[in-house]
Design an enzyme around this catalytic site. Structure first.
Site, mmCIF file in Angstrom:
data_model
loop_
_atom_site.group_PDB
_atom_site.id
_atom_site.type_symbol
_atom_site.label_atom_id
_atom_site.label_comp_id
_atom_site.label_asym_id
_atom_site.label_seq_id
_atom_site.Cartn_x
_atom_site.Cartn_y
_atom_site.Cartn_z
ATOM 1 N N HIS A 152 -13.836 -15.077 10.155
ATOM 2 C CA HIS A 152 -12.903 -15.996 10.816
ATOM 3 C C HIS A 152 -12.291 -15.464 12.117
ATOM 4 C CE1 HIS A 152 -9.978 -13.325 8.998
ATOM 5 N NE2 HIS A 152 -9.070 -13.858 9.762
HETATM 6 C C1 UD1 Z 1 -4.453 -16.346 11.336
HETATM 7 C C2 UD1 Z 1 -4.014 -14.939 11.822
HETATM 8 C C3 UD1 Z 1 -5.068 -13.922 11.438
HETATM 9 C C4 UD1 Z 1 -5.388 -13.986 9.970
HETATM 10 C C5 UD1 Z 1 -5.798 -15.404 9.606
HETATM 11 C C6 UD1 Z 1 -6.130 -15.527 8.139
HETATM 12 C C7 UD1 Z 1 -2.690 -14.848 13.901
HETATM 13 C C8 UD1 Z 1 -2.746 -14.526 15.341
HETATM 14 N N1 UD1 Z 1 -3.898 -14.916 13.283
HETATM 15 O O1 UD1 Z 1 -5.638 -16.680 12.044
HETATM 16 O O2 UD1 Z 1 -4.590 -12.625 11.751
HETATM 17 O O3 UD1 Z 1 -6.420 -13.063 9.674
HETATM 18 O O4 UD1 Z 1 -4.720 -16.273 9.944
HETATM 19 O O5 UD1 Z 1 -6.493 -16.828 7.806
HETATM 20 O O6 UD1 Z 1 -1.633 -15.038 13.361
HETATM 21 N N2 UD1 Z 1 -6.029 -24.417 10.245
HETATM 22 C C9 UD1 Z 1 -6.139 -25.389 9.305
HETATM 23 N N3 UD1 Z 1 -5.330 -25.325 8.201
HETATM 24 C C10 UD1 Z 1 -4.422 -24.343 8.017
HETATM 25 C C11 UD1 Z 1 -4.297 -23.350 9.007
HETATM 26 C C12 UD1 Z 1 -5.122 -23.403 10.106
HETATM 27 O O7 UD1 Z 1 -6.968 -26.288 9.416
HETATM 28 O O8 UD1 Z 1 -3.700 -24.356 6.994
HETATM 29 C C13 UD1 Z 1 -6.914 -24.475 11.431
HETATM 30 C C14 UD1 Z 1 -6.198 -25.047 12.613
HETATM 31 O O9 UD1 Z 1 -7.061 -25.935 13.235
HETATM 32 C C15 UD1 Z 1 -5.953 -23.866 13.522
HETATM 33 C C16 UD1 Z 1 -7.063 -22.898 13.110
HETATM 34 O O10 UD1 Z 1 -7.354 -23.169 11.735
HETATM 35 O O11 UD1 Z 1 -6.029 -24.202 14.869
HETATM 36 C C17 UD1 Z 1 -6.632 -21.469 13.227
HETATM 37 O O12 UD1 Z 1 -5.382 -21.223 12.529
HETATM 38 P P1 UD1 Z 1 -4.325 -20.129 13.071
HETATM 39 O O13 UD1 Z 1 -3.204 -19.939 12.116
HETATM 40 O O14 UD1 Z 1 -3.979 -20.437 14.484
HETATM 41 O O15 UD1 Z 1 -5.183 -18.813 13.137
HETATM 42 P P2 UD1 Z 1 -6.168 -18.181 12.090
HETATM 43 O O16 UD1 Z 1 -7.512 -18.144 12.722
HETATM 44 O O17 UD1 Z 1 -6.046 -18.809 10.734
#
Ligand code: UD1
Length: 361
Positions: free
Chosen positions: A208
């Protein structure tokens, strides 16, 4: 002591669970859980609260997704309000996600003490958002709980006073050992993924990191390596929402031996990877957890902020090219024979944190 225990994203939940549990067993530490809402889908958030026996958060900030600036700012605005209202004595942040950064800045500016759990880890790679989060959080924290010697040395190098650094072990491993015990008593039939396990040796994959999945060329190379490994082994692949989006956008093709599935809860995921022949991952936590259970681990990254997993543990750093991943895959099985479990990864880290908190005036 009123402590705000902050969690926002999936890997945070595993870390706060043992800390919260340990706080219930001691006097003088009143832990309140703050969920920033950085992760919000059922399977990225609530499922973990259920699985890990974390009570409903006392405060939910509902920050949601967004650019780093938007997400961090939303968390800061909401967290400032509850800090001003409730005036905690200490804010405890864990790991390296945007919630960790946002809440430590807010607390520090309100003159509230900040404790960082998993402090001092460094990949020295500033293209990783987590590295920036780790550096800034450590720059302003008052109390540092470290998981491995490299963390202590990095903090000393950055000028932190020795007495503020506490080598207490690894709360992620506290959670792992606790949950391992729990799933012993759970029938396999309780798990949706039970059927996937019985078909012989398999690999378990998580992927991821933005640097791996947001770049088409890199993701394509990784997928080619995985498709090659899949000629040997079935690969079970719970897919993170970010990765799902990018697979669709880049039209990445996986072999039919790679079984894609939605994100899993902690127990279901553990039920699968604990018996995997090898774990392929770019997660920080799984590098540590596989080391603790002596499962071969191939880390699909150029670097790791958790060097002990490579020095003592089962982790082999593969890089992100097809060639590097296939080479690490060949090497990882032999490494298990000489691997050992890092000091203090014994399931008692959260208890040690409580002892330190009780000694803070
Ligand atoms: C975040 C953390 C990362 C961690 C990861 C674990 C930061 C900078 N990154 O990355 O260190 O390893 O979480 O999962 O804090 N989304 C959903 N549903 C959710 C959450 C996210 O669909 O419940 C989608 C959204 O479209 C979002 C994308 O996933 O834009 C990324 O989510 P985000 O929290 O921004 O970063 P992660 O890649 O999950």
């Amino acid at each position: 002591m009123k402590v705000f225990l902050v969690a926002g994203a999936r890997p945070n939940f595993m870390k706060i669970a043992p800390i919260y549990r340990a706080s219930l067993a001691v006097t003088g530490v009143d832990c309140r859980i703050v969920h920033t809402g950085q992760h919000y889908d059922y399977e990225m958030s609530e499922a973990f609260f259920d699985d890990l026996e974390i009570p409903q958060p006392q405060y939910f900030l509902d920050a949601g997704s967004g650019s780093h600036a938007v997400q961090t700012a939303k968390i800061m605005l909401a967290f400032e309000k509850i800090c001003e209202k409730e005036k905690p004595d200490l804010v405890m942040v864990v790991g390296d996600v945007n919630s960790t950064l946002a809440c430590s800045i807010v607390a520090k500016k309100l003159l509230i003490k900040v404790a960082h759990v998993e402090a001092g880890l460094r990949s020295f790679d500033l293209t990783m958002p987590e590295e920036i989060n780790r550096m800034v959080t450590d720059a302003i924290s008052d109390c540092f709980f470290v998981t491995e010697e490299s963390g202590r040395l990095n903090l000393l190098r950055e000028g932190k006073p020795e007495e503020s650094i506490h080598f207490i072990g690894n709360v992620m491993i506290d959670n792992l050992l606790h949950q391992l015990e729990k799933i012993k008593n759970v029938q396999g039939s309780m798990f949706r993924v039970q059927g996937l396990k019985v078909k012989g040796p398999y690999a378990f994959l998580t992927l991821h990191r933005p640097s791996n999945v947001d770049d088409k060329k890199t993701f394509t190379g990784i997928a080619e390596a995985l498709n090659t490994i899949a000629k040997d082994l079935i690969i079970l692949f719970p897919v993170h929402p970010r990765t799902k989006k990018m697979i669709e956008q880049f039209k990445i093709r996986f072999s039919e031996n790679i079984k894609l599935m939605p994100p899993l809860g902690f127990k279901e995921s553990l039920y699968l990877w604990k018996d995997a022949k090898v774990v392929l991952t770019d997660s920080g936590g799984l590098q540590e957890e596989t080391t603790a259970l002596k499962i071969p681990c191939v880390t699909i990254r150029e670097n790791t902020e958790r060097p002990i997993t490579v020095e003592l543990g089962t982790n082999v750093l593969a890089g992100t090219t097809k060639k590097g991943i296939l080479k690490a895959y060949q090497q990882c099985f032999a490494k298990v024979k000489t691997a050992s479990i890092p000091p203090l990864w014994d399931g008692k880290a959260a208890e040690r944190i409580m002892k330190v908190l009780q000694s803070i005036k």
